[in-house]
Each structure stands twice: as C-alpha cells, then as structure tokens.
Design an enzyme around this catalytic site. Sequence first.
Site, mmCIF file in Angstrom:
data_model
loop_
_atom_site.group_PDB
_atom_site.id
_atom_site.type_symbol
_atom_site.label_atom_id
_atom_site.label_comp_id
_atom_site.label_asym_id
_atom_site.label_seq_id
_atom_site.Cartn_x
_atom_site.Cartn_y
_atom_site.Cartn_z
ATOM 1 N N ARG A 88 0.648 -1.174 -0.022
ATOM 2 C CA ARG A 88 0.014 -0.057 -0.013
ATOM 3 C C ARG A 88 0.912 1.102 0.029
ATOM 4 O O ARG A 88 1.888 1.386 0.407
ATOM 5 C CB ARG A 88 -0.802 -0.069 1.235
ATOM 6 C CG ARG A 88 -1.813 1.258 1.208
ATOM 7 C CD ARG A 88 -2.501 1.297 2.667
ATOM 8 N NE ARG A 88 -3.442 2.601 2.535
ATOM 9 C CZ ARG A 88 -4.172 2.947 3.518
ATOM 10 N NH1 ARG A 88 -3.905 2.609 4.854
ATOM 11 N NH2 ARG A 88 -4.941 4.268 3.426
ATOM 12 N N HIS A 89 0.356 2.322 -0.538
ATOM 13 C CA HIS A 89 1.054 3.603 -0.729
ATOM 14 C C HIS A 89 1.193 4.004 0.918
ATOM 15 O O HIS A 89 0.801 3.532 1.965
ATOM 16 C CB HIS A 89 0.371 4.726 -1.360
ATOM 17 C CG HIS A 89 -1.110 4.763 -0.782
ATOM 18 N ND1 HIS A 89 -1.294 5.574 0.288
ATOM 19 C CD2 HIS A 89 -2.152 4.376 -1.193
ATOM 20 C CE1 HIS A 89 -2.458 5.717 0.505
ATOM 21 N NE2 HIS A 89 -3.274 4.681 -0.135
ATOM 22 N N ARG A 124 0.142 9.092 -5.425
ATOM 23 C CA ARG A 124 0.334 8.630 -4.082
ATOM 24 C C ARG A 124 1.118 7.249 -4.283
ATOM 25 O O ARG A 124 2.168 7.000 -3.748
ATOM 26 C CB ARG A 124 -0.797 8.558 -3.130
ATOM 27 C CG ARG A 124 -1.870 7.946 -3.352
ATOM 28 C CD ARG A 124 -2.863 8.160 -2.348
ATOM 29 N NE ARG A 124 -4.175 7.318 -2.546
ATOM 30 C CZ ARG A 124 -5.148 7.798 -3.189
ATOM 31 N NH1 ARG A 124 -5.080 9.108 -3.600
ATOM 32 N NH2 ARG A 124 -6.337 6.900 -3.277
ATOM 33 N N ASP A 149 -5.120 0.135 0.011
ATOM 34 C CA ASP A 149 -5.182 -0.933 0.880
ATOM 35 C C ASP A 149 -6.418 -1.773 0.563
ATOM 36 O O ASP A 149 -6.216 -3.094 0.905
ATOM 37 C CB ASP A 149 -5.980 0.004 2.027
ATOM 38 C CG ASP A 149 -6.883 0.951 1.843
ATOM 39 O OD1 ASP A 149 -7.170 1.118 0.615
ATOM 40 O OD2 ASP A 149 -7.489 1.774 2.580
ATOM 41 N N ARG A 173 -0.859 9.782 3.569
ATOM 42 C CA ARG A 173 -1.443 10.703 2.770
ATOM 43 C C ARG A 173 -2.417 11.543 3.382
ATOM 44 O O ARG A 173 -2.787 11.380 4.570
ATOM 45 C CB ARG A 173 -2.031 9.887 1.364
ATOM 46 C CG ARG A 173 -3.302 9.172 2.017
ATOM 47 C CD ARG A 173 -4.178 8.813 1.143
ATOM 48 N NE ARG A 173 -5.194 7.724 1.343
ATOM 49 C CZ ARG A 173 -6.326 7.806 2.036
ATOM 50 N NH1 ARG A 173 -6.735 9.100 2.731
ATOM 51 N NH2 ARG A 173 -7.158 6.967 2.123
#
Length: 422
Positions: free
Chosen positions: A34-35, A102, A282, A38
């Site tokens: 996942r990034h 992102r 996610d 943010r």
Amino acid sequence: MLPGLLLFVSAMGSLLGADSTAGRKLHYVTVLFRHGDRSPVKAYPTDPYQENAWPQGFGQLSREGMRQHLELGRFLRTRYRGFLNDSYVRHEISVRSTDYDRTLMSAEANLAGLYPPSDEQLFSPDLKWQPIPVHTVPKSEEKLLSFPLGDCPRYEELMNQTELTQEFLNVTAANKDIIALVKNQTGLNKTSVDTVWGVYDTLFCESRHNMTAPAWVTPSVMEKLRFLKDFGFRVVFGVYKQQEKSRLQGGMLLGEIVKNLSNAAVSTDKQRLKMMMLSAHDTTVAALQASLNVFNGRQPPYASCHMIELYMEENGSASVSMFYRNDSREDPYALQLPGCSMDCPLEDFIRITKLSISDDREQECRLPSGASNKEVIITLAASGCLLLFLVVVLFISIIRHREPPGGRGYRHVINQDGGEES
C-alpha cells in the site's frame, strides 16, 4: 511450543534472504504494498479542514509517507541482499503502480531505498538517487491493481445480497446511533454501515497530521468508526460468498501472480526477472489476501507489504512462502495458505488458489438468467406499458382514419393553395 518454534525458524530463515534452508534457493518474488501516509481523499461538508488545508490537496503522499516507503525499500534491500543485485539491473525487477500520484510516488521513494546508486550509477555528485522506471496504465484501463472493479453486475448483486445477511443487519442495528450521529454532525445526506468509513478515514488523516478534531469526535466515536471501517472492508471482499467475490475481484490479481510464479519456476534465463513490485492501495492488499483466504479483517496500514516468495529445491521442485509486513517495528509474519503447508509446494498452491481465480470473468459477471433483479423487472414493466400504449394509440389512429360507407368521418379537404391537409 514446537510449532511456534518451527514458525519462528521459518520466518527468520526467509528474513535472512536467499538461503533459508540448505539447498532451498529463493528464485522469484512478488511484493505488493500500500502507498504511504497521505492527505484525506475528501472532506465531509462540515469539516473545518477543506482541500486548501493540505499543501498538495486531497489524496496526496505526505513527507511521512515518503519516509515510510524509503524505510520499506531499505528493508527490502536487507531482506533480499544476495538475491537482488546490489545495484539496479533492469532485467531483475519490474515495477507497476496504479495511476495515482500517491502510489507512483510511493514506488519511487521505495526504489530510492532499495537501490541507492553505487559510484558508477551516480549521474550527479550531489544527488544520491537514480531514476528507475515505474509502469502504469490509465485509471479507466486498470483491471489488475484497483479494487473493487465496478464493471460486474453479478458482483453488484452479491453486494446487495450481502446487505441482507444477518451479520450485516446486526451490525447496522448495533451501530444505528453512531451512524445517525455521523449524519447529523457531518452534513452528509446519507450514511450507512459501509459508507461511514470514509468519515473515519478523513478524521484519521487529520489526527495523524495534528489537526484538532471537532468536539463530537471523541475517542469512543473514533473506536466505533474504526470498527465500521474494518467491517466495510470485510463487506466488500467477504461476509457473504467470499470465494465468488474473489473470483470477480482480487482473483484477477491472484491469477496474474500465479501465472508469473509458474513461468518463473521453469525459467533458466540468467537475465530472468527476479522481482515484481506492485504499488497500490489498501483495497488491493485486502482483495488479494481475501482471495488467498488469509485476510485478517483489518484495513492494511500505510506501507504494509505482502510478499510472495518462490523457492526452488535442489531436485527441481518449487514451493511458495508468504509473509506480511504491517508494522515497521516488527518482523514480517508468515502467512499460511489454508489447506497447504507453510512452505507450500507450487503445484498445491496453484491447485488451491484456482478456486478463487476465474477462467472467464466476463461470463461470471453476467447475472444469472433467472435472477429476479429489481431494476430489470422495473425496466421490463415500463417497456411493456409503453409498448401497450403505442399499440392502443396506433389502433385508435387506424379506426379514426377509416371512412365508413356513407362518407361520415374525417375527410381530405382542398386548401386554397391546392394542397392537401388532414
């Protein structure tokens, strides 16, 4: 005590890299993450922090998110030292991301930690970084890394049926007060069990960036919203007919991963691909884990990473091990595919996961021929009424235009210009 010790030894062996046991060599890896941290994706109507409160606007990777992925990249460098070349080699790694700022930036920050440039790769003395390609496709064409996909009528029907399950109804009834509170305090027109998680996400992002929460947002409210947020993930990928949902969603990604594992197992090319890196969301991590039936029911945190490792034995056989890193302060923990051993033989991994992979998703997405879909029934009823109306109008028109013997009825008359009108 013994099973726990074996699990510890297995996890530590994999953590150390390519040689977890004598004769067992790491051959290929898929990492999905996942990034990082943010800004919120959106604000609710009464939110005191609208988009202008965030330096780069909504949905953008923060400096903390960049640091999280730099750290994850350095972890991957340590984990796979001796397997991946110390310096970047384009044949060894392929990187793909969804087309979001992102996720693209997370992949780039991760690669900065994974491949710090060596002397010959430094192109500027004062910049200890090198560009590494990150591939993507337009959002409208993304079928591999962005879930849930919204192009599947059968999945929509499964979601409607999920909301009629006893579990969903019980959670709704037990949380009606918090759902009503969110609606009254946020100015949203509609709130439900599977939509209030968006409010939690916004409040969570604001809290991580030291923004003062409104008075109605107490620790108890946040805890209840966190529960509903996690339940929302379960609703999307499970609760009701999880395996069928997986075939229509996360099974898309799982099928690609299994295909790559199979191809890698028979590859002897010295310039072969060693790592597939996937930068996503996610929901992507949850969708994959649900299709593997290893999802823990909780939202994957920022920079969480699911690793699928292919090992080759001296006798030519292959096995698959999985690990999940969801806390940078802890070692990754091993994931066991249900129905298989911790080090799952590749042929068993393929056989077990096949149940969650569709051979013809387009066909499976079609609604069953006998489905009592409300929208279809309403459309057919409306079409039938319209057709009946047109038939009646046509019939009356024919009757009126027929002139019976004796000349009574409508006639053509000649106007002054010599033309006809009726």
